[in-house]
Design an enzyme around this catalytic site. Structure first.
Site, PDB file in Angstrom:
ATOM      1  N   LYS A 176       0.656  -0.783   0.312  1.00 37.08           N
ATOM      2  CA  LYS A 176       0.451   0.157  -0.057  1.00 37.08           C
ATOM      3  C   LYS A 176       0.910   1.818  -0.152  1.00 37.08           C
ATOM      4  O   LYS A 176       0.701   2.382  -0.860  1.00 37.08           O
ATOM      5  CB  LYS A 176      -0.685   0.118   1.308  1.00 37.08           C
ATOM      6  CG  LYS A 176      -2.320  -0.690   1.095  1.00 37.08           C
ATOM      7  CD  LYS A 176      -2.659  -1.032   2.206  1.00 37.08           C
ATOM      8  CE  LYS A 176      -4.225  -2.018   2.028  1.00 37.08           C
ATOM      9  NZ  LYS A 176      -4.430  -2.835   3.548  1.00 37.08           N
ATOM     10  N   GLN A 213      -4.385  -1.723   9.800  1.00 32.55           N
ATOM     11  CA  GLN A 213      -4.952  -2.664   9.569  1.00 32.55           C
ATOM     12  C   GLN A 213      -5.277  -3.730   9.378  1.00 32.55           C
ATOM     13  O   GLN A 213      -5.209  -4.169  11.528  1.00 32.55           O
ATOM     14  CB  GLN A 213      -3.502  -2.947   8.790  1.00 32.55           C
ATOM     15  CG  GLN A 213      -3.182  -4.062   7.791  1.00 32.55           C
ATOM     16  CD  GLN A 213      -3.978  -4.369   6.919  1.00 32.55           C
ATOM     17  OE1 GLN A 213      -3.889  -3.525   6.062  1.00 32.55           O
ATOM     18  NE2 GLN A 213      -3.983  -5.708   6.562  1.00 32.55           N
ATOM     19  N   ASP A 222     -11.256   2.586   4.393  1.00 30.39           N
ATOM     20  CA  ASP A 222     -11.052   1.644   3.891  1.00 30.39           C
ATOM     21  C   ASP A 222     -13.194   1.560   4.028  1.00 30.39           C
ATOM     22  O   ASP A 222     -13.364   0.381   3.754  1.00 30.39           O
ATOM     23  CB  ASP A 222     -11.120   0.719   5.538  1.00 30.39           C
ATOM     24  CG  ASP A 222      -9.996  -0.236   4.798  1.00 30.39           C
ATOM     25  OD1 ASP A 222      -9.822  -0.369   3.922  1.00 30.39           O
ATOM     26  OD2 ASP A 222      -9.248  -0.629   6.488  1.00 30.39           O
TER      27      ASP A 222
END
Ligand code: NAP
Length: 294
Positions: A54, A98, A121
């Site tokens: 990422k 994460q 997200d």
């Protein structure tokens, strides 16, 4: 093999190129440099790989990447304090924590603490609710990528029978809403669904997001259907090594389907590309600029 292979790697690369062009334009016209903060707690090797990728792709797209690591022993308060700092940082437009998190941390509490405007997200209840009620929202990256891939095969999904196997908050549920927005007719299957093969055989487009290696067999697929395989499952090989397979038995399915995503190289690369899209969108909304067309 009859199915057309949907090349997620190439489609994601094109999307990243469009994101990079948009980032360049935002910098040139508005002096805006989108920034993504990624937080990794602990040493989970798979998570560390995702986080590295990422960060790399964020920088390659011309954006700023902020890498935050906390030890496995970090407390919930440590993480909440970091999230509060990132919420307040004007250089950060997107925040991604994460998952999975260590046991001592309540993941939902942490996701709820992220500023919904920076929730790239799309897991904050505010964004989930906005998506469900048809308002503009930051949408979870994996389902967003799935719909983009389906639309590389079908210009319109209107009136198509879409079947989703899996109803998680991160894939299945947001996918329902995205497909309804496309005017597809949506069926959602899960672990309590009766006669799953029969339900799948009704699909013009089948999305498998289950987490069970090669569970969807070739004879569950309607001839000519489009198959989008979200699964990422590591299985042992006879040589004592391991390999990644999807939730669909690819070789069998490719004999029957009209188009199919491979694993790896299908949905996976699109997820990160969509994260970059969401970061640019968040940066625009925060700065009261029109959302980019990417
Ligand atoms: P999850 O939270 O574990 O949800 C799995 C879903 O599958 C649940 O709704 C479950 O039903 C359903 N299910 C389980 N066993 C089933 C069965 N035998 N028959 C029918 N349905 C069944 O998983 P997830 O987070 O959505 O992830 C699904 C897969 O996608 C995993 O392999 C994951 O690694 C992968 N994934 C990939 C990406 C990517 O970027 N490519 C991103 C996210 C996830 P119940 O609700 O009834 O329990």
């Amino acid at each position: 093999m009859t199915a057309r292979i949907i090349d997620g790697k190439a489609i994601a690369a094109e999307l990243r190129t469009r994101v990079a062009a948009e980032v360049q334009r935002l910098r040139a016209e508005h002096g805006l440099e989108p920034g993504l903060a990624v937080v990794l707690v602990g040493e989970n090797p798979a998570s560390a790989v995702y986080v590295r990728s990422k960060a790399k792709q964020t920088v390659e797209a011309g954006m700023r990447s902020f890498d935050h690591r906390l030890p496995d022993s970090a407390s919930e308060n440590d993480l909440l304090a970091l999230v509060a700092k990132l919420n307040a940082d004007p250089a950060v437009h997107g925040i991604l924590v994460q998952l999975p998190l260590p046991k001592q941390i309540d993941g939902q509490k942490v996701l709820n603490a992220i500023d919904p405007a920076k929730d790239v997200d799309g897991f904050h209840p505010m964004n989930a609710g906005r998506l469900a009620t048809g308002l503009s929202a930051l949408v979870p990256c994996t389902p967003l990528g799935c719909v983009m891939l389906a639309k590389t095969v079908h210009r319109s999904l209107e009136g198509m029978n879409a079947v989703i196997v899996g109803r998680s908050n991160i894939v299945g549920k947001p996918l329902i809403q995205l497909l309804l927005n496309e005017n597809a007719t949506v069926t959602v299957a899960h672990s309590k669904t009766r006669d799953l093969p029969e339900v799948c055989r009704r699909a013009d487009i089948l999305f498998a997001a289950v987490g069970r290696p090669e569970m969807v067999r070739g004879d569950w697929i309607k001839p000519g259907a489009t198959v989008i395989d979200v699964g990422i499952n590591r299985v042992a090989t006879a040589e004592g090594k391991s390999r990644i397979v999807g939730d669909v038995a690819f070789a069998e399915a490719a004999e029957i389907a009209g188009a199919i995503t491979p694993v790896p190289g299908g949905v996976g690369p699109m997820t990160i590309a969509c994260l970059l899209v969401n970061t640019v969108r968040a940066a625009c909304v925060i700065n009261r600029l029109a959302a980019p067309p990417v």
